[in-house]
Design a protein around this motif. Structure first.
Motif, PDB file in Angstrom:
ATOM      1  N   ASP A   1       0.856  -1.190   0.000  1.00 18.56           N
ATOM      2  CA  ASP A   1       0.000   0.000   0.000  1.00 18.56           C
ATOM      3  C   ASP A   1       0.892   1.240   0.000  1.00 18.56           C
ATOM      4  N   LEU A   2       0.732   2.103  -1.003  1.00 22.28           N
ATOM      5  CA  LEU A   2       1.572   3.294  -1.108  1.00 22.28           C
ATOM      6  C   LEU A   2       1.375   4.234   0.079  1.00 22.28           C
ATOM      7  N   ASN A   3       0.197   4.218   0.676  1.00 22.06           N
ATOM      8  CA  ASN A   3      -0.041   5.047   1.861  1.00 22.06           C
ATOM      9  C   ASN A   3       0.844   4.602   3.027  1.00 22.06           C
ATOM     10  N   ASP A   4       1.061   3.282   3.127  1.00 18.43           N
ATOM     11  CA  ASP A   4       1.941   2.774   4.186  1.00 18.43           C
ATOM     12  C   ASP A   4       3.377   3.251   3.971  1.00 18.43           C
ATOM     13  N   ILE A   5       3.805   3.262   2.708  1.00 17.00           N
ATOM     14  CA  ILE A   5       5.157   3.735   2.399  1.00 17.00           C
ATOM     15  C   ILE A   5       5.302   5.196   2.819  1.00 17.00           C
ATOM     16  N   TRP A   6       4.280   6.006   2.497  1.00 20.49           N
ATOM     17  CA  TRP A   6       4.326   7.428   2.847  1.00 20.49           C
ATOM     18  C   TRP A   6       4.323   7.626   4.365  1.00 20.49           C
ATOM     19  N   ASN A   7       3.558   6.822   5.059  1.00 13.83           N
ATOM     20  CA  ASN A   7       3.491   6.955   6.528  1.00 13.83           C
ATOM     21  C   ASN A   7       4.846   6.671   7.172  1.00 13.83           C
ATOM     22  N   TYR A   8       5.582   5.718   6.614  1.00 14.94           N
ATOM     23  CA  TYR A   8       6.923   5.429   7.143  1.00 14.94           C
ATOM     24  C   TYR A   8       7.907   6.530   6.741  1.00 14.94           C
ATOM     25  N   ALA A   9       7.794   7.018   5.496  1.00 14.61           N
ATOM     26  CA  ALA A   9       8.778   7.963   4.972  1.00 14.61           C
ATOM     27  C   ALA A   9       8.620   9.370   5.555  1.00 14.61           C
ATOM     28  N   LYS A  10       7.398   9.762   5.883  1.00 15.85           N
ATOM     29  CA  LYS A  10       7.178  11.148   6.310  1.00 15.85           C
ATOM     30  C   LYS A  10       7.738  11.449   7.704  1.00 15.85           C
ATOM     31  N   ASN A  11       8.079  10.415   8.464  1.00 14.89           N
ATOM     32  CA  ASN A  11       8.623  10.615   9.807  1.00 14.89           C
ATOM     33  C   ASN A  11      10.152  10.547   9.843  1.00 14.89           C
ATOM     34  N   LEU A  12      10.774  10.725   8.694  1.00 17.47           N
ATOM     35  CA  LEU A  12      12.232  10.665   8.619  1.00 17.47           C
ATOM     36  C   LEU A  12      12.884  11.766   9.454  1.00 17.47           C
ATOM     37  N   LYS A  13      14.038  11.444  10.021  1.00 18.96           N
ATOM     38  CA  LYS A  13      14.851  12.454  10.705  1.00 18.96           C
ATOM     39  C   LYS A  13      15.695  13.172   9.636  1.00 18.96           C
ATOM     40  N   PRO A  14      15.567  14.484   9.494  1.00 19.65           N
ATOM     41  CA  PRO A  14      16.215  15.190   8.381  1.00 19.65           C
ATOM     42  C   PRO A  14      17.736  15.215   8.435  1.00 19.65           C
ATOM     43  N   PHE A  15      18.327  15.305   9.626  1.00 25.56           N
ATOM     44  CA  PHE A  15      19.780  15.464   9.695  1.00 25.56           C
ATOM     45  C   PHE A  15      20.522  14.242   9.150  1.00 25.56           C
ATOM     46  N   PRO A  16      20.143  12.991   9.509  1.00 23.85           N
ATOM     47  CA  PRO A  16      20.826  11.843   8.890  1.00 23.85           C
ATOM     48  C   PRO A  16      20.658  11.806   7.374  1.00 23.85           C
ATOM     49  N   VAL A  17      19.495  12.269   6.873  1.00 19.94           N
ATOM     50  CA  VAL A  17      19.297  12.304   5.421  1.00 19.94           C
ATOM     51  C   VAL A  17      20.277  13.287   4.786  1.00 19.94           C
ATOM     52  N   PHE A  18      20.462  14.440   5.429  1.00 17.55           N
ATOM     53  CA  PHE A  18      21.439  15.418   4.952  1.00 17.55           C
ATOM     54  C   PHE A  18      22.842  14.805   4.931  1.00 17.55           C
ATOM     55  N   LEU A  19      23.174  14.035   5.966  1.00 19.28           N
ATOM     56  CA  LEU A  19      24.490  13.393   6.025  1.00 19.28           C
ATOM     57  C   LEU A  19      24.648  12.347   4.921  1.00 19.28           C
ATOM     58  N   VAL A  20      23.542  11.717   4.521  1.00 21.85           N
ATOM     59  CA  VAL A  20      23.598  10.770   3.403  1.00 21.85           C
ATOM     60  C   VAL A  20      24.023  11.500   2.129  1.00 21.85           C
ATOM     61  N   VAL A  21      23.464  12.682   1.916  1.00 21.37           N
ATOM     62  CA  VAL A  21      23.833  13.480   0.739  1.00 21.37           C
ATOM     63  C   VAL A  21      25.319  13.837   0.789  1.00 21.37           C
ATOM     64  N   VAL A  22      25.781  14.290   1.960  1.00 23.94           N
ATOM     65  CA  VAL A  22      27.193  14.650   2.123  1.00 23.94           C
ATOM     66  C   VAL A  22      28.084  13.435   1.869  1.00 23.94           C
ATOM     67  N   SER A  23      27.735  12.303   2.469  1.00 23.48           N
ATOM     68  CA  SER A  23      28.515  11.080   2.298  1.00 23.48           C
ATOM     69  C   SER A  23      28.513  10.622   0.843  1.00 23.48           C
ATOM     70  N   GLY A  24      27.354  10.721   0.189  1.00 24.71           N
ATOM     71  CA  GLY A  24      27.256  10.305  -1.205  1.00 24.71           C
ATOM     72  C   GLY A  24      28.114  11.154  -2.122  1.00 24.71           C
ATOM     73  N   VAL A  25      28.066  12.469  -1.944  1.00 26.47           N
ATOM     74  CA  VAL A  25      28.877  13.371  -2.772  1.00 26.47           C
ATOM     75  C   VAL A  25      30.358  13.154  -2.498  1.00 26.47           C
ATOM     76  N   PHE A  26      30.710  12.952  -1.222  1.00 24.35           N
ATOM     77  CA  PHE A  26      32.111  12.706  -0.877  1.00 24.35           C
ATOM     78  C   PHE A  26      32.605  11.402  -1.502  1.00 24.35           C
ATOM     79  N   GLY A  27      31.744  10.383  -1.525  1.00 22.26           N
ATOM     80  CA  GLY A  27      32.110   9.117  -2.162  1.00 22.26           C
ATOM     81  C   GLY A  27      32.404   9.302  -3.640  1.00 22.26           C
ATOM     82  N   ASN A  28      31.590  10.136  -4.323  1.00 23.25           N
ATOM     83  CA  ASN A  28      31.825  10.415  -5.738  1.00 23.25           C
ATOM     84  C   ASN A  28      33.112  11.217  -5.942  1.00 23.25           C
ATOM     85  N   PHE A  29      33.395  12.113  -4.990  1.00 25.70           N
ATOM     86  CA  PHE A  29      34.643  12.870  -5.060  1.00 25.70           C
ATOM     87  C   PHE A  29      35.841  11.920  -4.938  1.00 25.70           C
ATOM     88  N   LEU A  30      35.762  10.967  -4.000  1.00 25.43           N
ATOM     89  CA  LEU A  30      36.835   9.986  -3.846  1.00 25.43           C
ATOM     90  C   LEU A  30      37.013   9.174  -5.125  1.00 25.43           C
TER      91      LEU A  30
END
Length: 309
Positions: free
Chosen positions: A6-35
């Motif tokens: 159910d797509l509503n279940d996916i949204w219910n899980y995703a909308k409660n994300l903690k933003p700071f770890p997600v931001f760190l994922v972006v930083v880590s991902g870009v740094f990995g590409n730089f490496l």
């Protein structure tokens, strides 16, 4: 991947994300590409003479970023874009650059196999007791990867020697042998950096760091979903190893295969609800493959246009 969810279940899980770890994922991902771009400059270094300027780190990172951005829409098309970009910006011959791309991919395959070998050693005890051959299989795989990495710099020379064997010469036409010798020579050119004992340890270290950032992306997303009490670092490694296979499937931005394998691995390893597991896979895919691929490419492209003007 999404069948029966159910797509509503996916949204219910995703909308409660903690933003700071997600931001760190972006930083880590870009740094990995730089490496990755830095490792590529090491592989490209022999293509420049001592009197010429060194490979620009900016041009290398820009080429890698553009390549990943193209891959979002055209599977494997990014390799062509990456090749054309660095050849144009650094005025390098494509015949010399092409083998370095092949070596770059072979290094990734080797480290992916190494991750699998390591994963087989840390599987849950119940699974290892039921299938004890998995542990020995992991050790064999790790040993094979080490041997392969040691032999990689000499593959071109080995291939050329095989082509000189009389039996092989009788089987192959002269035209085909000439092309294969050229291929062996190009491969030998692409591995020159790996024969330099001053560069090889650095290439190895950077490769380990690249794959560490890939695992870190998964674990940071575990924190973003608040799953650290359910998925520990070792379980995250298992999910990462299985999910990485999905990135090898040639679909646009690895969509579908990545979602399915990450979901199934999370369900089997951590007993997650399928809807929660697919929400984890979807957000992880969007951030690490879509955002991390497109955002740097757009920023660097705008910067190049501004600098040119």
């Amino acid at each position: 991947a999404f069948k029966g969810i159910d797509l509503n279940d996916i949204w219910n899980y995703a909308k409660n994300l903690k933003p700071f770890p997600v931001f760190l994922v972006v930083v880590s991902g870009v740094f990995g590409n730089f490496l990755r771009s830095y490792r590529w400059t090491l592989l490209l270094r022999p293509l420049k003479s001592e009197s010429e300027p060194k490979i620009s780190q900016f041009n290398s990172f820009y080429a890698v970023a553009i390549g990943y951005a193209v891959n979002v829409f055209a599977p494997r098309g990014g390799e062509v874009a990456r090749l054309l970009s660095i050849c144009k910006s650094e005025k390098l011959p494509w015949a010399g650059v092409l083998p370095t791309l092949l070596i770059d991919r072979l290094l990734d395959v080797a480290f992916l196999l190494a991750v699998f070998g390591l994963t087989l050693l840390i599987l849950p005890p119940a699974l290892l007791n039921a299938m004890p051959w998995l542990k020995s299989g992991g050790l064999v795989l790790l040993f094979a990867v080490i041997v392969g990495l040691v032999a990689l710099p000499f593959t071109g020379a080995i291939f050329a020697r095989l082509l000189k064997i009389p039996v092989v010469q009788n089987i192959l036409s002269e035209n085909l042998r000439t092309k294969l010798f050229q291929l062996a020579d190009q491969f030998n050119q692409g591995t020159l950096s790996l024969k330099n004992m001053a560069i090889l340890p650095l290439v190895t270290l950077v490769s380990i760091c690249i794959w560490f950032t890939y695992w870190l992306n998964f674990y940071l997303m575990v924190l973003a979903f608040g799953l650290e009490g359910v998925i520990d670092a070792a379980q995250c490694l298992i999910i990462f190893a299985i999910g990485s296979i999905g990135s090898l499937i040639p679909t646009p931005s690895s969509a579908g295969g990545f979602h399915l394998l990450v979901k199934e691995a999370a369900v089997m390893t951590a007993k997650l609800n399928p809807a929660q597991a697919i929400a984890f896979a979807t957000v992880l895919h969007f951030v690490t493959i879509i955002v991390v691929s497109l955002l740097p490419a757009l920023v660097l492209w705008l910067y190049k246009r501004y600098r040119h003007k």
